[in-house]
Write a protein that holds these residues in place. Structure first.
Motif, PDB file in Angstrom:
ATOM      1  N   LEU A  30      21.916  26.768  -1.351  1.00 41.84           N
ATOM      2  CA  LEU A  30      21.219  27.333  -2.476  1.00 41.84           C
ATOM      3  C   LEU A  30      20.720  26.130  -3.383  1.00 41.84           C
ATOM      4  O   LEU A  30      21.691  25.421  -4.283  1.00 41.84           O
ATOM      5  CB  LEU A  30      21.891  28.274  -3.374  1.00 41.84           C
ATOM      6  N   GLU A  33      18.850  26.037  -7.250  1.00 43.61           N
ATOM      7  CA  GLU A  33      18.218  26.859  -7.929  1.00 43.61           C
ATOM      8  C   GLU A  33      17.857  26.107  -9.477  1.00 43.61           C
ATOM      9  O   GLU A  33      18.574  25.325  -9.718  1.00 43.61           O
ATOM     10  CB  GLU A  33      19.238  27.928  -8.440  1.00 43.61           C
ATOM     11  N   SER A  34      16.629  26.549  -9.836  1.00 43.16           N
ATOM     12  CA  SER A  34      16.109  26.064 -10.902  1.00 43.16           C
ATOM     13  C   SER A  34      15.961  24.520 -11.209  1.00 43.16           C
ATOM     14  O   SER A  34      16.191  23.558 -12.156  1.00 43.16           O
ATOM     15  CB  SER A  34      16.876  26.567 -12.088  1.00 43.16           C
ATOM     16  N   GLU A  35      15.710  23.895  -9.871  1.00 43.81           N
ATOM     17  CA  GLU A  35      15.762  22.376  -9.726  1.00 43.81           C
ATOM     18  C   GLU A  35      14.348  22.030  -9.851  1.00 43.81           C
ATOM     19  O   GLU A  35      13.429  22.888  -9.683  1.00 43.81           O
ATOM     20  CB  GLU A  35      16.163  21.972  -8.330  1.00 43.81           C
ATOM     21  N   HIS A  57      17.637  25.830   3.933  1.00 44.19           N
ATOM     22  CA  HIS A  57      17.987  25.857   2.349  1.00 44.19           C
ATOM     23  C   HIS A  57      17.411  27.132   1.914  1.00 44.19           C
ATOM     24  O   HIS A  57      16.600  27.879   2.427  1.00 44.19           O
ATOM     25  CB  HIS A  57      17.713  24.803   1.810  1.00 44.19           C
ATOM     26  N   PHE A 115      15.721  28.243  -1.958  1.00 42.01           N
ATOM     27  CA  PHE A 115      15.339  27.555  -3.007  1.00 42.01           C
ATOM     28  C   PHE A 115      14.611  28.699  -4.052  1.00 42.01           C
ATOM     29  O   PHE A 115      14.043  29.495  -3.632  1.00 42.01           O
ATOM     30  CB  PHE A 115      13.745  26.650  -3.153  1.00 42.01           C
ATOM     31  N   ARG A 116      15.166  28.862  -5.057  1.00 45.56           N
ATOM     32  CA  ARG A 116      14.918  29.907  -6.170  1.00 45.56           C
ATOM     33  C   ARG A 116      14.673  29.245  -7.374  1.00 45.56           C
ATOM     34  O   ARG A 116      15.379  28.428  -7.989  1.00 45.56           O
ATOM     35  CB  ARG A 116      16.210  30.627  -6.415  1.00 45.56           C
ATOM     36  N   TYR A 117      13.336  29.691  -8.061  1.00 47.76           N
ATOM     37  CA  TYR A 117      13.113  29.066  -9.337  1.00 47.76           C
ATOM     38  C   TYR A 117      12.893  27.574  -9.174  1.00 47.76           C
ATOM     39  O   TYR A 117      13.400  27.003 -10.240  1.00 47.76           O
ATOM     40  CB  TYR A 117      14.043  29.565 -10.623  1.00 47.76           C
ATOM     41  N   THR A 118      12.724  26.938  -8.298  1.00 47.73           N
ATOM     42  CA  THR A 118      12.553  25.626  -8.242  1.00 47.73           C
ATOM     43  C   THR A 118      11.072  25.077  -7.945  1.00 47.73           C
ATOM     44  O   THR A 118      10.012  25.673  -7.629  1.00 47.73           O
ATOM     45  CB  THR A 118      13.008  25.214  -6.558  1.00 47.73           C
ATOM     46  N   SER A 144      10.233  32.680  -5.744  1.00 51.99           N
ATOM     47  CA  SER A 144       9.723  32.383  -7.410  1.00 51.99           C
ATOM     48  C   SER A 144       9.526  30.863  -7.463  1.00 51.99           C
ATOM     49  O   SER A 144      10.114  30.314  -8.753  1.00 51.99           O
ATOM     50  CB  SER A 144      10.763  32.975  -8.208  1.00 51.99           C
ATOM     51  N   CYS A 145       8.899  29.969  -6.582  1.00 51.20           N
ATOM     52  CA  CYS A 145       9.027  28.648  -6.789  1.00 51.20           C
ATOM     53  C   CYS A 145       7.316  28.277  -7.179  1.00 51.20           C
ATOM     54  O   CYS A 145       6.546  28.927  -6.852  1.00 51.20           O
ATOM     55  CB  CYS A 145       9.261  27.886  -5.298  1.00 51.20           C
TER      56      CYS A 145
END
Length: 127
Positions: free
Chosen positions: A2, A4-6, A21, A23-26, A44-45
């Motif tokens: 995971l 996140e926010s990257e 992988h 990816f969330r908020y990325t 949400s990317c």
């Protein structure tokens, strides 16, 4: 794995790749990729100013992803799902051998496109 926010700019650094992988908020900005499989989950990317050449999007899942100014050349989208995604100023172009992008078994739910080359017809075919 995971992520996140990257924020990824210009490239992905190992162990990050496009396969296996979540990816969330990325945010992905200015990444150019040639070949390779993309079978990850994106939630949400934001994907902006990225280019794929001969990419293979196999069974990838995109939920609430915003694609902005992206270019896909000769890219295959096979069995991928796009849910509530937005495409703005994106191009789906032929590769240097003249092959179009392909959309075999792709599902679009609640997606929008604005000013995208070669995507509007795909949306019409699926509705």
């Amino acid at each position: 794995m995971l992520f996140e926010s990257e924020q990824f700019q210009g490239r992905l650094n190992k162990p990050v790749g496009w396969s296996d992988h979540v990816f969330r908020y990325t945010e992905f900005t200015g990444i150019n990729t040639e070949g390779g499989d993309v079978d990850s989950v994106f939630v949400s990317c934001k994907i902006e100013n990225c280019e794929w050449y001969w990419g293979l999007f196999n069974l990838a899942l995109f939920v609430e992803v915003n694609f902005h100014n992206c270019t896909f050349r000769g890219t295959a989208f096979s069995g991928s799902k796009f849910v509530d995604c937005n495409f703005t100023n994106c191009n789906f172009l032929k590769d240097n051998l003249g092959a179009n992008c392909s959309f075999d078994d792709v599902v679009w739910y609640g997606c929008t496109q604005k000013n995208c080359k070669e995507l509007e017809q795909e949306f019409r075919n699926k509705r």
